[in-house]
Write a protein that holds these residues in place. Structure first.
Motif, PDB file in Angstrom:
ATOM      1  N   HIS A  18       0.831  -1.206   0.000  1.00  0.00           N
ATOM      2  CA  HIS A  18       0.000   0.000   0.000  1.00  0.00           C
ATOM      3  C   HIS A  18       0.865   1.255   0.000  1.00  0.00           C
ATOM      4  CE1 HIS A  18      -3.582   2.447   0.842  1.00  0.00           C
ATOM      5  NE2 HIS A  18      -2.802   3.140   1.666  1.00  0.00           N
ATOM      6  N   VAL A  19       1.881   1.285   0.859  1.00  0.00           N
ATOM      7  CA  VAL A  19       2.756   2.456   0.922  1.00  0.00           C
ATOM      8  C   VAL A  19       3.493   2.652  -0.399  1.00  0.00           C
ATOM      9  CG1 VAL A  19       4.800   3.413   2.050  1.00  0.00           C
ATOM     10  CG2 VAL A  19       3.009   2.351   3.423  1.00  0.00           C
ATOM     11  N   ALA A  20       4.007   1.565  -0.972  1.00  0.00           N
ATOM     12  CA  ALA A  20       4.721   1.677  -2.247  1.00  0.00           C
ATOM     13  C   ALA A  20       3.807   2.203  -3.346  1.00  0.00           C
ATOM     14  CB  ALA A  20       5.292   0.314  -2.640  1.00  0.00           C
ATOM     15  N   ARG A  21       2.610   1.668  -3.417  1.00  0.00           N
ATOM     16  CA  ARG A  21       1.656   2.079  -4.452  1.00  0.00           C
ATOM     17  C   ARG A  21       1.261   3.544  -4.301  1.00  0.00           C
ATOM     18  NH1 ARG A  21      -2.128  -0.830  -2.815  1.00  0.00           N
ATOM     19  NH2 ARG A  21      -1.310  -2.744  -3.736  1.00  0.00           N
ATOM     20  N   ARG A  22       0.958   3.946  -3.088  1.00  0.00           N
ATOM     21  CA  ARG A  22       0.496   5.313  -2.869  1.00  0.00           C
ATOM     22  C   ARG A  22       1.624   6.336  -3.049  1.00  0.00           C
ATOM     23  NH1 ARG A  22      -2.069   8.120  -2.860  1.00  0.00           N
ATOM     24  NH2 ARG A  22      -2.938   8.921  -0.924  1.00  0.00           N
ATOM     25  N   LEU A  23       2.835   5.995  -2.636  1.00  0.00           N
ATOM     26  CA  LEU A  23       3.948   6.913  -2.868  1.00  0.00           C
ATOM     27  C   LEU A  23       4.174   7.114  -4.364  1.00  0.00           C
ATOM     28  CD1 LEU A  23       6.577   5.815  -0.189  1.00  0.00           C
ATOM     29  CD2 LEU A  23       5.190   7.893  -0.173  1.00  0.00           C
ATOM     30  N   ALA A  24       4.075   6.030  -5.129  1.00  0.00           N
ATOM     31  CA  ALA A  24       4.236   6.148  -6.582  1.00  0.00           C
ATOM     32  C   ALA A  24       3.155   7.051  -7.165  1.00  0.00           C
ATOM     33  CB  ALA A  24       4.189   4.763  -7.230  1.00  0.00           C
ATOM     34  N   GLU A  25       1.930   6.930  -6.663  1.00  0.00           N
ATOM     35  CA  GLU A  25       0.840   7.792  -7.132  1.00  0.00           C
ATOM     36  C   GLU A  25       1.116   9.258  -6.813  1.00  0.00           C
ATOM     37  OE1 GLU A  25      -2.633   6.311  -5.244  1.00  0.00           O
ATOM     38  OE2 GLU A  25      -2.763   4.505  -6.498  1.00  0.00           O
ATOM     39  N   GLU A  26       1.829   9.507  -5.710  1.00  0.00           N
ATOM     40  CA  GLU A  26       2.140  10.884  -5.307  1.00  0.00           C
ATOM     41  C   GLU A  26       3.381  11.430  -6.007  1.00  0.00           C
ATOM     42  OE1 GLU A  26       0.293  12.740  -3.580  1.00  0.00           O
ATOM     43  OE2 GLU A  26      -1.143  11.328  -2.700  1.00  0.00           O
ATOM     44  N   GLY A  27       3.994  10.639  -6.866  1.00  0.00           N
ATOM     45  CA  GLY A  27       5.123  11.132  -7.646  1.00  0.00           C
ATOM     46  C   GLY A  27       6.492  10.697  -7.172  1.00  0.00           C
ATOM     47  N   TRP A  28       6.542   9.831  -6.141  1.00  0.00           N
ATOM     48  CA  TRP A  28       7.821   9.323  -5.668  1.00  0.00           C
ATOM     49  C   TRP A  28       8.377   8.301  -6.658  1.00  0.00           C
ATOM     50  CZ3 TRP A  28      10.318  10.004  -0.737  1.00  0.00           C
ATOM     51  CH2 TRP A  28       9.664  10.905   0.120  1.00  0.00           C
ATOM     52  N   SER A  29       9.699   8.207  -6.712  1.00  0.00           N
ATOM     53  CA  SER A  29      10.361   7.120  -7.414  1.00  0.00           C
ATOM     54  C   SER A  29      10.542   5.996  -6.405  1.00  0.00           C
ATOM     55  CB  SER A  29      11.722   7.575  -7.958  1.00  0.00           C
ATOM     56  OG  SER A  29      12.428   6.493  -8.522  1.00  0.00           O
ATOM     57  N   VAL A  30       9.846   4.876  -6.620  1.00  0.00           N
ATOM     58  CA  VAL A  30       9.726   3.849  -5.585  1.00  0.00           C
ATOM     59  C   VAL A  30      10.329   2.524  -6.027  1.00  0.00           C
ATOM     60  CG1 VAL A  30       8.136   2.578  -4.095  1.00  0.00           C
ATOM     61  CG2 VAL A  30       7.597   4.933  -4.758  1.00  0.00           C
ATOM     62  N   THR A  31      11.117   1.940  -5.135  1.00  0.00           N
ATOM     63  CA  THR A  31      11.579   0.561  -5.280  1.00  0.00           C
ATOM     64  C   THR A  31      10.998  -0.248  -4.138  1.00  0.00           C
ATOM     65  OG1 THR A  31      13.682   1.202  -6.291  1.00  0.00           O
ATOM     66  CG2 THR A  31      13.568  -0.994  -5.339  1.00  0.00           C
ATOM     67  N   GLY A  32      10.363  -1.365  -4.468  1.00  0.00           N
ATOM     68  CA  GLY A  32       9.830  -2.259  -3.452  1.00  0.00           C
ATOM     69  C   GLY A  32      10.578  -3.577  -3.467  1.00  0.00           C
ATOM     70  N   THR A  33      10.659  -4.228  -2.321  1.00  0.00           N
ATOM     71  CA  THR A  33      11.308  -5.532  -2.232  1.00  0.00           C
ATOM     72  C   THR A  33      10.363  -6.534  -1.594  1.00  0.00           C
ATOM     73  OG1 THR A  33      12.282  -5.424  -0.001  1.00  0.00           O
ATOM     74  CG2 THR A  33      13.456  -4.278  -1.776  1.00  0.00           C
ATOM     75  N   GLY A  34      10.595  -7.816  -1.868  1.00  0.00           N
ATOM     76  CA  GLY A  34       9.795  -8.863  -1.263  1.00  0.00           C
ATOM     77  C   GLY A  34      10.255 -10.231  -1.705  1.00  0.00           C
ATOM     78  N   ARG A  35       9.810 -11.264  -0.994  1.00  0.00           N
ATOM     79  CA  ARG A  35      10.213 -12.627  -1.337  1.00  0.00           C
ATOM     80  C   ARG A  35       9.397 -13.203  -2.487  1.00  0.00           C
ATOM     81  NH1 ARG A  35      10.414 -15.964   4.214  1.00  0.00           N
ATOM     82  NH2 ARG A  35       8.464 -14.834   4.535  1.00  0.00           N
TER      83      ARG A  35
END
Length: 252
Positions: A18-35
């Motif tokens: 949720h945080v990654a998605r919403r930051l991207a919507e707000e114009g952030w350049s986002v990298t997410g990680t996960g297994r």
């Protein structure tokens, strides 16, 4: 709104996603990680995704190198594992993996990244923790111990940031209204033919018998808390934001 580069550790589902998605919507350049593989997430194309397992030494080194390459303005640690069925005793190996994932690996990643930053370089680090550390029981104690370790390590990171422009803060959360949990509660409500709100009330009372938690925590409230930390800059160093569903029933 101020934007920049963000790395979300644990972005394959739940709060991190949720945080990654919403930051991207707000114009952030986002990298997410996960297994999980990217195909098992619902992250938008705007979010760069790295598959990474914090129990793997090579993955940990690669993730550290990526942090230095991206040079993020915001790091959110939202990785969590419960180590399987919480009612089943865990082996030494399983406990070690849980401590490493929930506390040790993120501590090392953030410690080493911040150590390489110039004192004048600003970075906000938000460590997602759990209010389970305040009311552990016979089934949750092992998981809660990993979160208690994370809280102590976070305090050490904040201490190391004194006099610098970076900050390390804690987001201490009660039960989240993540999509999977909401779906489970809705299914129970439909089977029993009672309102979903009543099922949620019973769930919260049983999960937190020593607290008066009245509602699941909205993921958007968590995002707003993260952005508030960013807005405070170095003033947020050592800060604890406690969202516990309306209880306020335990000390930080």
């Amino acid at each position: 709104m101020t934007t920049g580069r963000a790395v979300i550790l644990g972005a394959s589902s739940g709060l991190g996603a949720h945080v990654a998605r919403r930051l991207a919507e707000e114009g952030w350049s986002v990298t997410g990680t996960g297994r999980r593989p990217r195909t098992d997430t619902d992250l938008p194309d705007e979010v760069r995704y790295l598959r990474s397992d914090l129990t793997d030494d090579e993955h940990l080194r690669e993730l550290g190198a990526h942090l230095r390459k991206v040079d993020p303005d915001l790091v959110v640690h939202s990785v969590v594992t419960y180590g399987g069925d919480m009612a089943t005793p865990r082996s030494v190996e399983d406990l070690g993996a849980m401590f490493r994932t929930n506390a040790i690996a993120p501590f090392v990643l953030i410690r080493d990244y911040l150590a390489g930053l110039p004192a004048a370089r600003a970075c906000s680090c938000v460590i997602v923790n759990s209010d389970s550390i305040y009311h552990a029981n016979d089934t949750s104690a092992e998981y809660a111990a990993t979160k208690a370790a994370l809280r102590v390590l976070t305090a050490g990171l904040a201490s190391a940031c004194r006099g610098r422009r970076s900050s390390v803060s804690t987001l201490a959360l009660g039960p989240l209204a993540d999509p999977r949990k909401l779906a489970e509660l809705t299914a129970i409500a439909e089977r029993r033919r009672i309102p979903a709100e009543e099922v949620a009330r019973i769930f919260l009372a049983r999960l937190n018998p020593s607290l008066v938690i009245t509602e699941l925590i909205d993921l958007e409230a968590c995002l707003r808390s993260v952005l508030h930390v960013v807005s405070l800059g170095p003033t947020a160093n050592g800060m604890v934001i406690k969202l516990d569903g309306g209880s306020s029933g335990s000390l930080v």
